[in-house]
Design a protein around this motif. Structure first.
Motif, PDB file in Angstrom:
ATOM      1  N   PRO A 185      -3.246   7.058   7.732  1.00 18.26           N
ATOM      2  CA  PRO A 185      -2.964   8.327   8.413  1.00 18.26           C
ATOM      3  C   PRO A 185      -1.731   9.046   7.899  1.00 18.26           C
ATOM      4  CG  PRO A 185      -3.561   6.626  10.003  1.00 18.26           C
ATOM      5  CD  PRO A 185      -3.347   5.940   8.694  1.00 18.26           C
ATOM      6  N   ASP A 186      -0.801   8.315   7.295  1.00 16.88           N
ATOM      7  CA  ASP A 186       0.419   8.929   6.779  1.00 16.88           C
ATOM      8  C   ASP A 186       0.215   9.576   5.415  1.00 16.88           C
ATOM      9  OD1 ASP A 186       1.721   8.023   9.043  1.00 16.88           O
ATOM     10  OD2 ASP A 186       2.448   6.187   8.075  1.00 16.88           O
ATOM     11  N   TYR A 187      -0.949   9.342   4.805  1.00 17.26           N
ATOM     12  CA  TYR A 187      -1.241   9.889   3.483  1.00 17.26           C
ATOM     13  C   TYR A 187      -2.649  10.502   3.499  1.00 17.26           C
ATOM     14  CZ  TYR A 187       2.698   6.882   2.228  1.00 17.26           C
ATOM     15  OH  TYR A 187       3.936   6.276   2.164  1.00 17.26           O
ATOM     16  N   PRO A 188      -2.835  11.592   4.230  1.00 17.10           N
ATOM     17  CA  PRO A 188      -4.185  12.146   4.412  1.00 17.10           C
ATOM     18  C   PRO A 188      -4.844  12.643   3.133  1.00 17.10           C
ATOM     19  CG  PRO A 188      -2.503  13.662   5.222  1.00 17.10           C
ATOM     20  CD  PRO A 188      -1.812  12.360   4.941  1.00 17.10           C
ATOM     21  N   ASP A 189      -4.055  12.878   2.091  1.00 11.92           N
ATOM     22  CA  ASP A 189      -4.618  13.369   0.837  1.00 11.92           C
ATOM     23  C   ASP A 189      -4.955  12.253  -0.145  1.00 11.92           C
ATOM     24  OD1 ASP A 189      -4.401  16.016   1.704  1.00 11.92           O
ATOM     25  OD2 ASP A 189      -2.339  16.174   0.982  1.00 11.92           O
ATOM     26  N   VAL A 236      -4.347  -0.984   5.998  1.00 11.94           N
ATOM     27  CA  VAL A 236      -4.872   0.322   5.599  1.00 11.94           C
ATOM     28  C   VAL A 236      -4.944   1.243   6.813  1.00 11.94           C
ATOM     29  CG1 VAL A 236      -6.964   1.530   4.865  1.00 11.94           C
ATOM     30  CG2 VAL A 236      -6.117  -0.409   3.544  1.00 11.94           C
ATOM     31  N   ASN A 237      -5.327   0.706   7.952  1.00 11.54           N
ATOM     32  CA  ASN A 237      -5.404   1.509   9.170  1.00 11.54           C
ATOM     33  C   ASN A 237      -4.040   2.056   9.564  1.00 11.54           C
ATOM     34  OD1 ASN A 237      -7.152   2.404  11.427  1.00 11.54           O
ATOM     35  ND2 ASN A 237      -5.763   1.161  12.668  1.00 11.54           N
ATOM     36  N   ALA A 238      -2.980   1.285   9.282  1.00 11.22           N
ATOM     37  CA  ALA A 238      -1.621   1.711   9.613  1.00 11.22           C
ATOM     38  C   ALA A 238      -1.077   2.723   8.612  1.00 11.22           C
ATOM     39  CB  ALA A 238      -0.703   0.496   9.676  1.00 11.22           C
ATOM     40  N   VAL A 239      -1.468   2.588   7.354  1.00  8.61           N
ATOM     41  CA  VAL A 239      -0.879   3.406   6.289  1.00  8.61           C
ATOM     42  C   VAL A 239      -1.651   4.698   6.042  1.00  8.61           C
ATOM     43  CG1 VAL A 239      -0.376   3.447   3.804  1.00  8.61           C
ATOM     44  CG2 VAL A 239       0.155   1.406   5.155  1.00  8.61           C
ATOM     45  N   LEU A 295       0.825  -1.210   0.000  1.00  5.47           N
ATOM     46  CA  LEU A 295       0.000   0.000   0.000  1.00  5.47           C
ATOM     47  C   LEU A 295       0.861   1.264   0.000  1.00  5.47           C
ATOM     48  CD1 LEU A 295      -2.662  -1.117   2.641  1.00  5.47           C
ATOM     49  CD2 LEU A 295      -2.922  -1.106   0.151  1.00  5.47           C
ATOM     50  N   ARG A 296       1.947   1.261   0.792  1.00  4.83           N
ATOM     51  CA  ARG A 296       2.823   2.431   0.829  1.00  4.83           C
ATOM     52  C   ARG A 296       3.499   2.660  -0.519  1.00  4.83           C
ATOM     53  NH1 ARG A 296       3.450   4.579   5.768  1.00  4.83           N
ATOM     54  NH2 ARG A 296       2.899   3.269   7.577  1.00  4.83           N
ATOM     55  N   TYR A 302      -0.822   7.028  -6.292  1.00  6.92           N
ATOM     56  CA  TYR A 302      -2.067   6.375  -6.697  1.00  6.92           C
ATOM     57  C   TYR A 302      -3.197   6.796  -5.760  1.00  6.92           C
ATOM     58  CZ  TYR A 302       0.395   3.664 -10.139  1.00  6.92           C
ATOM     59  OH  TYR A 302       1.127   3.320 -11.232  1.00  6.92           O
ATOM     60  N   ASN A 303      -4.354   7.107  -6.345  1.00  2.00           N
ATOM     61  CA  ASN A 303      -5.485   7.610  -5.574  1.00  2.00           C
ATOM     62  C   ASN A 303      -6.765   7.459  -6.403  1.00  2.00           C
ATOM     63  OD1 ASN A 303      -7.017   8.873  -3.605  1.00  2.00           O
ATOM     64  ND2 ASN A 303      -6.517  10.942  -4.311  1.00  2.00           N
ATOM     65  N   PRO A 304      -7.677   6.570  -5.975  1.00  2.00           N
ATOM     66  CA  PRO A 304      -7.691   5.853  -4.704  1.00  2.00           C
ATOM     67  C   PRO A 304      -6.828   4.592  -4.741  1.00  2.00           C
ATOM     68  CG  PRO A 304      -9.625   5.245  -5.950  1.00  2.00           C
ATOM     69  CD  PRO A 304      -8.925   6.311  -6.750  1.00  2.00           C
ATOM     70  N   ILE A 305      -6.641   4.047  -3.548  1.00  2.00           N
ATOM     71  CA  ILE A 305      -5.990   2.746  -3.378  1.00  2.00           C
ATOM     72  C   ILE A 305      -6.997   1.841  -2.688  1.00  2.00           C
ATOM     73  CG2 ILE A 305      -4.117   1.488  -2.260  1.00  2.00           C
ATOM     74  CD1 ILE A 305      -2.479   4.114  -2.422  1.00  2.00           C
ATOM     75  N   ILE A 306      -7.273   0.697  -3.290  1.00  2.00           N
ATOM     76  CA  ILE A 306      -8.332  -0.190  -2.785  1.00  2.00           C
ATOM     77  C   ILE A 306      -7.742  -1.547  -2.432  1.00  2.00           C
ATOM     78  CG2 ILE A 306     -10.551  -1.283  -3.289  1.00  2.00           C
ATOM     79  CD1 ILE A 306     -10.990   0.962  -5.372  1.00  2.00           C
TER      80      ILE A 306
END
Length: 361
Positions: free
Chosen positions: A132-136, A127-130, A105-106, A113-117
């Motif tokens: 918050p580090d990519y708020p945008d 996803v819960n760990a990653v 994911l990182r 990439y946005n979104p990431i599914i």
């Protein structure tokens, strides 16, 4: 078909982060159809538009499972074509560490990439760990859940009323069985797959309260249970040998073995598919044994997530695709349930009218 619808290469950094994930492992025990799918050209190989960059992280089995992952790919493909997008795909390996999912994911997030599914509940923790580090960046998890009490403002948890769709195919099994004896094969014994079991048993018992239902899980906790056709075949074969004549599976790629067992059991024995219309992708010698499939519109959820980002109104928090929203249902390919569709649709109307379908056995 009743209720089927309504509702390129990247940089070296990303390649290293996702090494070995973009294609199905050649050593996996998939059938020939799965292997051919996994090695064929993906829409991401040729997508070069100037629209959104979409990252899709598959669960174990990847493209070619003829089920859950393939349905997500269908939604991705539609979005890429409609929005002139580019995309990248990663795939989970059997028994991989949680850190591998996070790295996958990182890697996508670092490349914009946005979104990431993430396809499957197993991506919930990563996803819960990653996120918050990519708020945008917007993340989605198919069948996902928030593992802590701190809400993520950029994560969508895309769920389904699998129990409702399973209720309908359970009723179909009970209406079609000649032995009053049916079966259920689950990939992994967890709360999600228990929803399929609970709905299936409830639907069968609505038709015949005395029906016998055998239940077998391929694995208790190992996600390899979703990519084990041999295990699926062994579980289903035992049920047919013991007198069941209809077996429903919720086991991802392992379902290929369930279909093989049904065909080997011979005339009068049925299997029920899951997630997508599996009659359409089954080998010819198995089609006559696929009674119906419980449709779970993972393709719709995947597409909707991408579209929400394109529209500038990204989906967040929990969304459930239920029967009323045509997020689940049953297929009629092959014509084997044509004689009972009126009854099945009657049960569907009861659910939409407020009938509560259990979510646990």
């Amino acid at each position: 078909m009743r209720r089927l619808t309504k509702i390129a290469a990247t940089s070296t950094v990303l390649a290293l982060a996702l090494a070995g994930c973009a294609q199905q492992d050649d050593s996996s025990e998939g059938d020939d159809a799965s292997a051919s799918e996994s090695t064929s050209e993906s829409v991401c190989d040729s997508a070069d538009g100037d629209g959104p960059k979409v990252g899709l992280a598959y669960d174990v089995g990847g493209v070619g499972d003829q089920s859950f992952n393939d349905s997500a790919y269908a939604g991705l493909k539609k979005a890429v074509e409609e929005f002139d997008a580019t995309c990248f795909e990663g795939e989970a390996a059997d028994g991989e560490a949680e850190s591998a999912r996070e790295d996958r994911l990182r890697g996508m997030a670092d490349e914009g990439y946005n979104p990431i599914i993430g396809v499957g509940f197993a991506y919930s923790e990563s996803v819960n760990a990653v996120a918050p580090d990519y708020p945008d960046i917007n993340f989605g998890v198919i069948d996902g859940f928030d593992p802590d009490e701190e809400p993520n403002d950029n994560v969508a948890y895309l769920g389904f009323a699998e129990n409702e769709g399973s209720y309908l195919v359970g009723a179909a099994a009970a209406l079609k069985t000649e032995a009053d004896h049916i079966g259920f094969v689950g990939g992994v014994n967890n709360d999600l797959i228990k929803k399929f079991e609970a709905g299936y048993v409830a639907g069968a018992q609505a038709v015949n309260p005395d029906i016998k239902v055998d239940v077998k899980y391929i694995e208790e906790s190992d996600l390899a249970g979703f990519a084990d056709p041999a295990g699926g075949k062994a579980a289903a074969s035992a049920m047919y040998d013991q007198g069941a004549d209809v077996v429903y599976h919720a086991s991802g790629g392992s379902g290929a073995g369930v279909f093989e067992a049904a065909a080997e059991a011979g005339e009068g024995n049925w299997a029920i598919g899951v997630d997508s219309d599996q009659y359409l992708t089954a080998p010819e010698d198995q089609k006559d044994h696929i009674l119906t499939s419980m449709l779970k519109r993972v393709d719709t959820a995947t597409y909707d997530m991408i579209k929400s980002v394109v529209d500038g109104e990204p989906v967040v928090s929990y969304t459930t695709y239920d029967l009323a929203a045509d997020g689940v249902g049953y297929s009629t390919s092959g014509g084997f349930v044509d004689d009972i569709t009126e009854e099945l649709d009657g049960y569907a109307e009861e659910i939409e009218g407020g009938l509560e379908v259990p979510v646990a056995p």
